[in-house]
Design a protein around this motif. Structure first.
Motif, mmCIF file in Angstrom:
data_model
loop_
_atom_site.group_PDB
_atom_site.id
_atom_site.type_symbol
_atom_site.label_atom_id
_atom_site.label_comp_id
_atom_site.label_asym_id
_atom_site.label_seq_id
_atom_site.Cartn_x
_atom_site.Cartn_y
_atom_site.Cartn_z
ATOM 1 N N TRP A 278 -9.474 6.525 1.978
ATOM 2 C CA TRP A 278 -8.109 7.043 1.857
ATOM 3 C C TRP A 278 -7.173 6.146 2.677
ATOM 4 O O TRP A 278 -7.604 5.449 3.598
ATOM 5 N N PRO A 279 -5.880 6.180 2.384
ATOM 6 C CA PRO A 279 -4.942 5.286 3.078
ATOM 7 C C PRO A 279 -4.450 5.823 4.408
ATOM 8 O O PRO A 279 -4.733 6.954 4.814
ATOM 9 N N GLU A 280 -3.691 5.014 5.080
ATOM 10 C CA GLU A 280 -2.918 5.423 6.254
ATOM 11 C C GLU A 280 -1.999 6.583 5.864
ATOM 12 O O GLU A 280 -1.467 6.628 4.757
ATOM 13 N N ASN A 281 -1.824 7.529 6.781
ATOM 14 C CA ASN A 281 -0.927 8.685 6.583
ATOM 15 C C ASN A 281 -1.353 9.592 5.438
ATOM 16 O O ASN A 281 -0.546 10.384 4.943
ATOM 17 N N SER A 282 -2.611 9.518 5.023
ATOM 18 C CA SER A 282 -3.068 10.461 3.995
ATOM 19 C C SER A 282 -3.148 11.872 4.552
ATOM 20 O O SER A 282 -3.112 12.843 3.801
ATOM 21 N N SER A 283 -3.254 12.008 5.887
ATOM 22 C CA SER A 283 -3.140 13.322 6.530
ATOM 23 C C SER A 283 -2.282 13.185 7.774
ATOM 24 O O SER A 283 -2.783 12.880 8.858
ATOM 25 N N ASP A 284 -0.991 13.411 7.616
ATOM 26 C CA ASP A 284 -0.114 13.408 8.780
ATOM 27 C C ASP A 284 -0.153 14.733 9.528
ATOM 28 O O ASP A 284 0.567 14.919 10.511
ATOM 29 N N ILE A 285 -0.982 15.636 9.052
ATOM 30 C CA ILE A 285 -1.272 16.869 9.790
ATOM 31 C C ILE A 285 -2.561 16.625 10.576
ATOM 32 O O ILE A 285 -3.586 16.250 9.990
ATOM 33 N N ASP A 286 -2.513 16.812 11.865
ATOM 34 C CA ASP A 286 -3.668 16.539 12.715
ATOM 35 C C ASP A 286 -4.826 17.467 12.319
ATOM 36 O O ASP A 286 -4.772 18.682 12.572
ATOM 37 N N PRO A 287 -5.896 16.916 11.722
ATOM 38 C CA PRO A 287 -6.992 17.793 11.297
ATOM 39 C C PRO A 287 -7.827 18.319 12.458
ATOM 40 O O PRO A 287 -8.624 19.240 12.271
ATOM 41 N N TYR A 288 -7.657 17.747 13.648
ATOM 42 C CA TYR A 288 -8.354 18.279 14.812
ATOM 43 C C TYR A 288 -7.705 19.576 15.307
ATOM 44 O O TYR A 288 -8.364 20.414 15.918
ATOM 45 N N LEU A 289 -6.408 19.717 15.044
ATOM 46 C CA LEU A 289 -5.674 20.890 15.528
ATOM 47 C C LEU A 289 -5.382 21.893 14.423
ATOM 48 O O LEU A 289 -5.179 23.086 14.707
ATOM 49 N N ASN A 290 -5.350 21.438 13.181
ATOM 50 C CA ASN A 290 -4.976 22.304 12.068
ATOM 51 C C ASN A 290 -6.211 22.608 11.219
ATOM 52 O O ASN A 290 -6.722 21.733 10.515
ATOM 53 N N ASP A 291 -6.691 23.812 11.295
ATOM 54 C CA ASP A 291 -7.911 24.184 10.574
ATOM 55 C C ASP A 291 -7.725 24.076 9.068
ATOM 56 O O ASP A 291 -8.673 23.748 8.341
ATOM 57 N N ASP A 292 -6.527 24.355 8.587
ATOM 58 C CA ASP A 292 -6.274 24.302 7.155
ATOM 59 C C ASP A 292 -6.394 22.871 6.630
ATOM 60 O O ASP A 292 -6.976 22.631 5.569
ATOM 61 N N ALA A 293 -5.847 21.897 7.394
ATOM 62 C CA ALA A 293 -5.965 20.492 6.995
ATOM 63 C C ALA A 293 -7.422 20.049 7.032
ATOM 64 O O ALA A 293 -7.908 19.347 6.126
ATOM 65 N N ALA A 294 -8.144 20.447 8.076
ATOM 66 C CA ALA A 294 -9.561 20.094 8.173
ATOM 67 C C ALA A 294 -10.347 20.663 7.008
ATOM 68 O O ALA A 294 -11.220 19.996 6.439
ATOM 69 N N ALA A 295 -10.038 21.901 6.628
ATOM 70 C CA ALA A 295 -10.749 22.524 5.508
ATOM 71 C C ALA A 295 -10.465 21.791 4.200
ATOM 72 O O ALA A 295 -11.367 21.632 3.357
ATOM 73 N N ALA A 296 -9.228 21.334 4.019
ATOM 74 C CA ALA A 296 -8.883 20.600 2.803
ATOM 75 C C ALA A 296 -9.655 19.287 2.720
ATOM 76 O O ALA A 296 -10.173 18.914 1.655
#
Length: 540
Positions: free
Chosen positions: A297-315
């Motif tokens: 995946w590219p740079e900035n594909s997750s600008d939501i911190d997946p270490y802090l945001n469980d929803d982003a990590a789950a996605a």
């Protein structure tokens, strides 16, 4: 070359056009500007790479027979004519001031080059010293200040052509040197022919001028011919030859819209990459695509911190489990302290986040603002950077499914040392994660792609470029494009890529070709300075 700074006694004091009796200051200024414009057209966006030699040729002719300070002016004009159009993408969404400031700053380096060319123009073998000075000038502006900005190096105009293969023997500096030397020899040939025409009534001088011109013409043709021959023993355009293969997928999820506010839709950007990965997984399940061993995946594909945001990590977990392979996720991670970091995370479908690489060279005034109050005086746009990125300290070599991936992020591909480090660290392929959404439909993306193509040749590795919005690409070790995407369209493609561990001559030599060429040019300039000092002392 000796400390007595010998001059070229074959060149009379009243050189023909573009020298002492020919063009006046206005004519020289126009010649320098035309050379800069020709150099711009050599770069991606126009792709007339053969025109690159006209830049050094024109600046050498314009600065011949003038004083150092006049050379400074001519170099500045040449630089502005080149950098103003080349870097226009930097102001596409933030206004003209940052663009103009950067273009002027870069042009000041070319001003120094113009002065040095004027000073060394009377030395024997001046085309060689002039070409070396081009390399030295690029080395300086690529390092200082704030780590430098190496965009627009002559070598980066040569993603394909007779000069490209030089990258495998001396990196981008040697490509720049070859282009500059061809240009300065072309200028020498023109000067020789002009002298022969002027001296047509004096047979001895005419013959000498014709011989000089003929030698310069031979040299002009010999450099690209040597480059063509140098390509013969290099790696070809096959992705699958040279080592064990891994199946690599590149995912370009796209962004809701171009511009600086793309990150205000950061959840949409993450969802786009998840959805595109899940769609690829469906194609794999249907037998329409090969099962990848790893996904980029590219740079900035997750600008939501997946270490802090469980929803982003789950996605991200859903995407990794759907595709059944580790994903290299480009994320913005909070910390340390008030800082954030541009981080690549290896996300395993079973164990989640693992190894990371933090971008080592954040972009000044774009990812962090040094002396914020000072720069705010010039433009309040600096406050668009709300939190400063902290630079990483570790080389970007990451283990993905038993493969050592060498990761660089966005503009890092332009810095020789950062790419060299991942190859020295054992990378068997090079990955460039980038986000070009902030530059819209401009030439920035193809310019960056050209750098990736040069790196493939330089290090004999396949290069995988993943962008949020394009251009994503897979590049063979000879620099040829195997797959590439369009701008601002979702895309995903899968290729088998051989993992290579051989070392090119350039990889083994590292920075030394640039050091040697820079020393050659600087030595010539210092010889002139020393000769001038001795002459003044003798006169007193």
């Amino acid at each position: 070359m000796t400390a007595t700074a010998p001059v070229d006694h074959d060149v009379p004091a009243d050189d023909p056009p573009a020298t002492r009796r020919g063009l006046g200051l206005l004519g020289r200024t126009l010649l320098a500007a035309v050379g800069g414009i020709a150099l711009f057209f050599a770069f991606p966006g126009w792709d007339l790479s053969a025109l690159a030699v006209l830049g050094p040729a024109a600046l050498s002719l314009a600065t011949r027979g003038v004083r150092f300070r006049t050379g400074l002016w001519l170099g500045l004009v040449h630089g502005l004519a080149f950098f103003l159009p080349l870097l226009s993408w930097t102001g596409i969404y933030v206004g003209s001031f940052p663009w103009l400031a950067l273009a002027v700053t870069e042009s000041l380096y070319v001003a120094l080059l113009g002065g040095a060319l004027a000073a060394t123009a009377r030395l024997r073998g001046w085309p060689l010293w002039a070409a070396a000075l081009w390399v030295g000038d690029e080395a300086l502006r690529g390092r200082w200040p704030l780590g430098g900005f190496p965009w627009g190096r002559l070598g980066f105009s040569q993603a394909e052509g007779p000069f490209t293969a030089f990258a495998a023997y001396g990196g981008v500096p040697l490509v720049s040197f070859a282009v500059a030397l061809t240009g300065t020899l072309l200028a020498a040939a023109g000067l020789g022919l002009a002298r022969a025409w002027r001296d047509s009534s004096v047979e001895e001088r005419r013959s000498r001028s014709l011989r000089t011109a003929a030698l310069a013409v031979v040299g002009t043709l010999a450099v690209p011919a040597l480059g063509t021959a140098a390509a013969l023993p290099l790696a070809g355009g096959s992705l699958t030859e040279g080592g064990p293969t891994r199946t690599v997928a590149v995912v370009q999820g796209n962004v809701p819209r171009a511009g600086l506010d793309f990150n205000e839709q950061r959840r949409a950007v993450l969802d786009n990459h998840v959805s595109e990965t899940q769609a690829l997984a469906a194609r794999v399940a249907a037998g329409d695509a090969a099962q990848p061993d790893l996904v980029i995946w590219p740079e900035n594909s997750s600008d939501i911190d997946p270490y802090l945001n469980d929803d982003a990590a789950a996605a991200i977990d859903r995407a990794a489990q759907a595709i059944g392979a580790p994903i290299l996720v480009g994320a913005v991670v909070s910390g340390p302290g008030r800082f954030i970091s541009n981080t690549a995370i290896v996300w395993d479908p079973e164990t989640g986040p693992g190894e990371t690489y933090v971008k080592r060279h954040p972009v000044p005034l774009a990812e962090y603002v040094p002396a914020r109050s000072f720069f705010r005086f010039f433009s309040e746009k600096v406050d668009l950077v709300r939190a400063d990125f902290r630079a990483g300290t570790e080389v970007g070599t990451l283990d993905m499914a038993g493969t050592t991936v060498g990761d660089v992020i966005c503009f890092e591909v332009a810095y020789d040392g950062l790419v060299q480090d991942v190859v020295d660290g054992g990378a068997t392929m090079i990955v460039v994660q980038t986000n070009n959404a902030t530059f819209g439909f401009t030439d920035e993306s193809p310019q960056q792609l050209a750098m990736g193509r040069l790196r493939a040749v330089e290090f004999g590795r396949s290069v995988v470029m993943a962008s949020t919005s394009g251009i994503s690409a897979i590049i063979a070790p000879d620099g040829s494009l195997v797959r590439s995407s369009d701008l601002f369209t979702p895309a995903a493609f899968v290729e088998d890529i051989a993992q290579r561990d051989g070392m090119t001559v350039a990889a083994r030599l590292g920075v030394w070709p640039e050091v040697a060429l820079t020393a050659l040019g600087v030595g010539a300039f210092l010889a002139v300075v020393a000769g001038g000092v001795r002459a003044r002392r003798a006169a007193r």
